[in-house]
Motif scaffolding. Structure first.
Motif, PDB file in Angstrom:
ATOM      1  N   GLU A  11       0.832  -1.205   0.000  1.00 30.11           N
ATOM      2  CA  GLU A  11       0.000   0.000   0.000  1.00 30.11           C
ATOM      3  C   GLU A  11       0.866   1.255   0.000  1.00 30.11           C
ATOM      4  OE1 GLU A  11      -3.984   1.661   2.331  1.00 30.11           O
ATOM      5  OE2 GLU A  11      -2.816  -0.008   3.176  1.00 30.11           O
TER       6      GLU A  11
ATOM      7  N   ILE B  43       2.304   1.875  -3.521  1.00 33.06           N
ATOM      8  CA  ILE B  43       1.323   2.504  -4.415  1.00 33.06           C
ATOM      9  C   ILE B  43       1.127   3.967  -4.038  1.00 33.06           C
ATOM     10  CG2 ILE B  43      -1.065   2.456  -5.227  1.00 33.06           C
ATOM     11  CD1 ILE B  43       0.669   0.096  -6.160  1.00 33.06           C
ATOM     12  N   ARG B  44       1.029   4.211  -2.737  1.00 30.66           N
ATOM     13  CA  ARG B  44       0.825   5.570  -2.246  1.00 30.66           C
ATOM     14  C   ARG B  44       1.975   6.484  -2.689  1.00 30.66           C
ATOM     15  NH1 ARG B  44      -2.028   7.142   2.476  1.00 30.66           N
ATOM     16  NH2 ARG B  44      -2.146   4.940   3.063  1.00 30.66           N
TER      17      ARG B  44
ATOM     18  N   GLU C 172       0.732  10.984  -2.467  1.00 27.39           N
ATOM     19  CA  GLU C 172      -0.181  10.964  -1.336  1.00 27.39           C
ATOM     20  C   GLU C 172      -1.490  11.663  -1.690  1.00 27.39           C
ATOM     21  OE1 GLU C 172      -1.499  10.137   2.511  1.00 27.39           O
ATOM     22  OE2 GLU C 172       0.337   9.455   1.509  1.00 27.39           O
TER      23      GLU C 172
ATOM     24  N   GLU D 112      -3.007  11.960  -4.672  1.00 23.36           N
ATOM     25  CA  GLU D 112      -3.858  11.134  -5.517  1.00 23.36           C
ATOM     26  C   GLU D 112      -4.432   9.950  -4.743  1.00 23.36           C
ATOM     27  OE1 GLU D 112      -4.967  11.461  -8.635  1.00 23.36           O
ATOM     28  OE2 GLU D 112      -4.079  13.471  -8.642  1.00 23.36           O
ATOM     29  N   TYR D 113      -3.608   9.397  -3.869  1.00 20.04           N
ATOM     30  CA  TYR D 113      -4.070   8.236  -3.113  1.00 20.04           C
ATOM     31  C   TYR D 113      -5.239   8.616  -2.202  1.00 20.04           C
ATOM     32  CZ  TYR D 113      -3.835   3.810  -0.602  1.00 20.04           C
ATOM     33  OH  TYR D 113      -4.142   2.582  -0.070  1.00 20.04           O
ATOM     34  N   CYS D 114      -5.178   9.783  -1.597  1.00 24.11           N
ATOM     35  CA  CYS D 114      -6.236  10.228  -0.692  1.00 24.11           C
ATOM     36  C   CYS D 114      -7.549  10.496  -1.425  1.00 24.11           C
ATOM     37  CB  CYS D 114      -5.799  11.477   0.063  1.00 24.11           C
ATOM     38  SG  CYS D 114      -4.489  11.169   1.279  1.00 24.11           S
TER      39      CYS D 114
ATOM     40  N   VAL E 268      -9.844   1.220  -2.729  1.00 21.69           N
ATOM     41  CA  VAL E 268      -8.687   0.711  -1.999  1.00 21.69           C
ATOM     42  C   VAL E 268      -8.911  -0.742  -1.603  1.00 21.69           C
ATOM     43  CG1 VAL E 268      -7.295   0.971   0.085  1.00 21.69           C
ATOM     44  CG2 VAL E 268      -8.072   3.006  -1.154  1.00 21.69           C
TER      45      VAL E 268
ATOM     46  N   ILE F  68      -7.140  -0.133  -9.986  1.00 22.06           N
ATOM     47  CA  ILE F  68      -7.508   0.826  -8.945  1.00 22.06           C
ATOM     48  C   ILE F  68      -8.687   1.648  -9.454  1.00 22.06           C
ATOM     49  CG2 ILE F  68      -6.662   2.590  -7.358  1.00 22.06           C
ATOM     50  CD1 ILE F  68      -3.830   1.823  -8.134  1.00 22.06           C
TER      51      ILE F  68
ATOM     52  N   PHE G  50      -8.887   5.680 -10.204  1.00 20.98           N
ATOM     53  CA  PHE G  50      -7.575   6.298 -10.400  1.00 20.98           C
ATOM     54  C   PHE G  50      -7.528   6.905 -11.798  1.00 20.98           C
ATOM     55  CE2 PHE G  50      -2.996   5.411 -11.684  1.00 20.98           C
ATOM     56  CZ  PHE G  50      -2.520   6.584 -11.104  1.00 20.98           C
TER      57      PHE G  50
END
Length: 690
Positions: free
Chosen positions: A320, A323-324, A329, A331-333, A340, A369, A372
Motif C-alpha cells: 500500500e 502505491i501511495r 499521497e 492522488e491516493y487520498c 482501496v 484501482i 484512479f
C-alpha cells in the motif's frame, strides 16, 4: 526434609515479602526445612490424607467419556476453527461453509478477522459478508499486546490511527472487539459442527477448547485473550474447558503428527532439530525442537520461542505504501474506500501469492484501482522513488512506469522492494533462532518448517531457500490450517513435546535473614512474631529465563505460614512475580512510580522494567487442622503455629499452573489468569480449595 524434595526444590531459609510485623495477624511465610527460632518439628511429616488417596484411586478406575476437541486459531487477518471427536481422533475437520457473496470464499479454511458496527455499537457484519458504507475494524488482535501495539504504531502509523479512531468512535477496546468477533466465529462454528454430529451426542458432549496465541504474547495479552473467549460465550456450555497453546507449538503438533507415519518417519533421525517458522498475519513466531526418540515420537524444545511483528499485514502495508508513494499521497487520498479495498483484495489473492524471485525483467503486473485517473510517465517518475528501490541495482533498468485510467502497471523492481522489506526481517529472526539452537545443540538445525498464511508464500519460501542453503526447507501440507489442526490434537491429549524452555523468570518475593555484607539497609526490618531481623524485598526465583523444565515434573518449593489463630487459615495468599531480564534481579523495588503504566487503545499496560507482579494465589485451609499444626513460642512468650505447604508450578507454552498442597491435598490453584498490577484486570482463573 526428604519428603519435600519433589521436582525442583531448594533448602535456603526465607520469609516472604508480606510477612506481617504484628503478632495478632498471620505472619507468612518461611522456607520449609527451617524454623525462625532454630527448632525442628516433625508433626505431620509423613501424613498423606486418605481422601487424597481415594480420589487418586478413583480417577484411575474411571474411563473418560467421549468429548470433542475444538481448536480455534484467532488470527490478526484470518481465523480458523477445527474439531474432532475423541472416539475418532484421526479425523480432524475444518470448519468452513462461510457466508459470502463470492463462491471461491465459501470453502476456505479461514475467514477474515473483520467486524463492522452500527451506530448503536452493535456488530452488524463480519468475515466475508461486510456491509458497505460501514467502517471495517480489523487488526484489533494487535491491540491485546502492548509490544504488538507499539510495532503497529511504528510500522503502520496510518493503520494505527485508523484503528484508534474507530475504537474511540464506537467506544470499544480491543478486548471488546475481540470478544464480539469470537462470539460470531464461535456461533458459526457451533452451527457448522452441530450439523455433522448426532443430536443426542451434541446435547451432552463435553468440549475441550484450545485457543492459540502468538509465542511472543506476554502474560497480560494471554489473559486478555482468555477473557475475550469467556465474554464471547465460548465457555457457556456446561463442562467446557479452555486451554491456551502457543501458535508455533500447535503448528509443530500438526506437522510432526503428520510426519509420524511409516512413509515419512524413515527420514527422521534422533538428534535432528527443526525450526518452526509460524509466519502469520501479524506476528512471526519461531520455536525449535529436537527429536528425542522416534517410537513413540518425542520432541524436546531446544530454544525458547522468539518472534516479531513482521507478518502479512506489514507486507500488505509495504504494498500500500508503494502505491501511495508512486501515485503521490494527494492522488491516493482521492481514492474511495471501496477502490482501496478492491486493490488490496486483488493484491491478496493475486500478486502477493504468485510473485517469485526470479522473473523476467520485462514482466509486468497491472494493479486495478477503480477511480484512479492515470498519470503521465513523467508524473510517475517524480513520485516513485523509495529508499528500498535505490538499493535494487539489479532491477534499476526496469523501473519505468506506465499508467492508464483505473490501472497502474508495476515491474519486478517495485514488487521485489515490497517483499524484501518484510522478508528480510523474517530472515533475521530465523538467523537468531538458528544461532541459539547451534550454540545449545552443537550443530545447526536439520530443517526449517514454514507454516501459517505467510509461511506458504511463494516468494518467502524462495527467499528462505536462498538464505539458508545449509539447512533443508521442508514445506508441510496445508500450512494455513496447521495451527488450528494442531490445537485440536492438543485437546485430544497429544503432546509430543516433553519440556518447556522458560521465556521469563518466575518467583516469589521473600524476607531473608539479614546479612550486613549482602543486603541493603533500606530492606532491613524486624519481624515481631519470629523475633528476627530480615532483608525484605528479596527475590526467590522458581524458574529462570532460558532454563529447561519437564512438563510432567512440577517445579516445587516448600514454604510455611506462621499463624496465630484458626481464622487465619481461611484466607492466605502469595504474590507471584515475573521478569524478562536475562540476569534475574535479586530484589524487587517496593514501590512503582505512576509513569510505569501506559494506555493503548484504552487498555492499561505495565511498562515498568525489572520485576513485575504476575498474579495472586489465594489459599484456604480448614480451621480444623489448626490444633494439629506444630507449635512454636518466641522469646516474648507468643505462641504460633507452623503451617507447612508445597507450592508447585507447571509451565507450558500457553499457560502456567500454580498449585498449593498441604499434606498432599490441593489447597489452592490458579491458571495463568491473574490480577495484573495496575492493569485494571481482576478476573481470576482461581479455584479455591476444597
Amino acid at each position: 526434609m526428604d519428603k519435600f524434595r519433589r521436582g525442583v526444590n531448594h533448602s535456603s531459609f526465607f520469609l516472604p515479602l508480606d510477612a506481617n510485623l504484628r503478632t495478632e495477624e498471620p505472619a507468612s511465610t518461611g522456607r520449609e526445612g527451617d524454623t525462625p527460632d532454630g527448632s525442628s518439628d516433625s508433626a505431620g511429616e509423613d501424613t498423606v490424607a486418605e481422601e487424597q488417596k481415594s480420589e487418586e484411586k478413583g480417577d484411575e478406575d474411571v474411563e473418560e467419556e467421549t468429548f470433542m476437541s475444538i481448536g480455534v486459531d484467532f488470527g490478526t487477518t484470518y481465523s480458523g476453527v477445527a474439531w474432532s471427536l475423541s472416539t475418532s481422533p484421526k479425523e480432524v475437520f475444518i470448519v468452513s461453509d462461510w457466508e459470502t457473496d463470492e463462491a471461491n470464499n465459501h470453502d476456505l479454511e479461514k475467514v477474515p478477522s473483520i467486524v463492522t458496527y452500527n451506530s448503536l455499537g452493535k456488530v452488524n457484519s463480519w468475515g466475508f459478508t461486510l456491509e458497505e458504507r460501514r467502517h471495517r475494524i480489523s487488526w484489533f488482535k494487535m491491540g491485546l499486546c502492548e509490544e504488538a501495539t507499539k510495532m503497529l504504531a511504528r510500522e503502520r502509523p496510518e493503520r494505527y490511527e485508523k484503528l484508534h479512531d474507530l475504537l474511540k468512535k464506537y467506544k470499544k477496546k480491543p478486548l471488546d472487539v475481540t470478544a464480539d468477533y469470537l462470539r460470531l466465529l464461535w456461533a458459526h462454528a457451533m452451527g457448522n459442527i452441530q450439523e455433522r454430529v448426532d443430536p443426542v451426542l451434541w446435547e451432552n458432549i463435553k468440549m475441550k477448547i484450545v485457543l492459540t496465541v502468538p509465542a511472543i504474547w506476554d502474560h497480560k495479552a494471554q489473559d486478555l485473550t482468555r477473557q475475550a473467549a469467556k465474554m464471547a460465550g465460548m465457555l457457556d456450555r456446561k463442562s467446557s474447558t479452555l486451554e491456551l497453546i502457543a501458535e508455533p507449538e500447535a503448528a509443530a503438533l500438526a506437522v510432526f503428527m503428520g510426519m509420524n507415519t511409516s512413509r515419512t518417519q524413515s527420514s527422521l533421525k534422533v538428534g535432528d532439530s527443526f525450526v518452526i517458522c509460524d509466519a502469520g498475519g501479524g506476528t512471526v513466531d519461531l520455536i525449535s525442537y529436537r527429536i528425542e526418540q522416534l517410537n513413540p515420537l518425542t520432541l524436546v524444545m531446544c530454544a525458547e520461542a522468539t518472534g516479531g511483528c513482521c507478518g502479512a499485514i506489514f507486507l500488505d502495508g509495504a504494498f500500500e505504501n508503494q502505491i501511495r508513494t508512486i501515485i503521490s499521497e494527494e492522488e491516493y487520498c482521492k481514492l474511495r474506500s471501496h477502490s482501496v479495498r478492491k486493490m488490496m483484495n486483488d493484491w491478496e489473492f493475486g500478486l502477493k501469492r504468485t510473485f517469485k524471485m526470479n522473473v523476467a525483467e520485462d514482466q509486468t503486473w497491472h494493479v486495478h484501482i477503480p477511480g484512479f485517473r492515470g498519470m503521465l510517465p513523467e508524473e510517475l517518475d517524480q513520485n516513485r522513488a523509495l529508499p528500498a528501490l535505490s538499493e535494487l541495482s539489479t532491477f534499476s533498468s526496469t523501473l519505468s512506469l506506465r499508467s492508464y485510467p483505473d490501472t497502474l502497471t508495476l515491474k519486478p523492481g517495485h514488487v521485489k522492494a515490497i517483499f524484501s522489506e518484510v522478508c528480510s526481517k523474517i530472515v533475521d529472526l530465523i538467523k537468531e533462532q538458528l544461532a541459539v539452537v547451534e550454540s545449545r545443540e552443537g550443530k545447526k538445525p536439520t530443517y526449517i518448517l514454514p507454516v501459517g498464511g505467510l509461511g506458504g508464500n511463494r516468494y518467502l519460501k524462495e527467499q528462505l531457500s536462498m538464505s539458508f542453503k545449509d539447512v533443508q526447507l521442508r514445506i508441510p501440507s496445508r500450512p494455513w490450517s496447521a495451527i488450528c489442526r494442531g490445537a485440536v490434537l492438543r485437546g485430544l491429549g497429544n503432546d509430543l513435546v516433553v519440556n518447556h524452555v522458560a521465556k521469563y523468570n518466575y518467583g516469589l518475593s521473600c524476607n531473608e535473614p539479614f546479612i550486613e555484607a549482602k543486603h541493603l539497609q533500606e530492606d532491613r526490618a524486624f519481624l515481631e512474631l519470629p523475633r528476627i531481623w530480615v532483608a525484605r524485598n528479596q527475590m526467590e526465583w522458581f524458574l529462570k529465563k532460558g532454563k529447561d523444565v519437564a512438563k510432567d515434573t512440577p517445579v516445587c518449593h516448600g514454604y510455611f505460614f506462621a499463624v496465630t489463630k484458626p481464622s487465619h487459615l481461611r484466607s492466605l495468599s502469595a504474590q507471584i512475580y515475573y521478569s524478562e531480564s536475562v540476569q534475574a534481579e535479586t530484589r524487587i523495588t517496593p514501590s512503582r512510580a505512576p509513569s510505569t503504566c501506559s494506555t493503548c487503545f484504552g487498555q492499561v499496560f505495565d511498562i515498568s522494567v525489572g520485576v513485575k507482579t504476575l498474579c495472586t494465589l489465594e489459599m484456604k485451609f480448614p480451621t480444623s487442622i489448626f490444633e494439629d499444626l506444630p507449635k512454636r513460642t518466641n522469646d516474648k512468650g507468643v505462641e504460633w503455629r507452623k503451617l507447612q505447604y508445597m507450592l508447585e508450578m507447571q509451565v507450558s507454552s500457553g499457560q502456567l499452573n500454580w498449585t498449593v498442597k498441604h499434606q498432599g491435598i490441593e489447597r489452592g490453584k490458579i491458571t495463568t489468569g491473574v490480577e495484573y498490577e495496575r492493569a485494571g484486570v481482576t478476573r481470576n482463573e482461581r479455584q479455591d480449595v476444597r
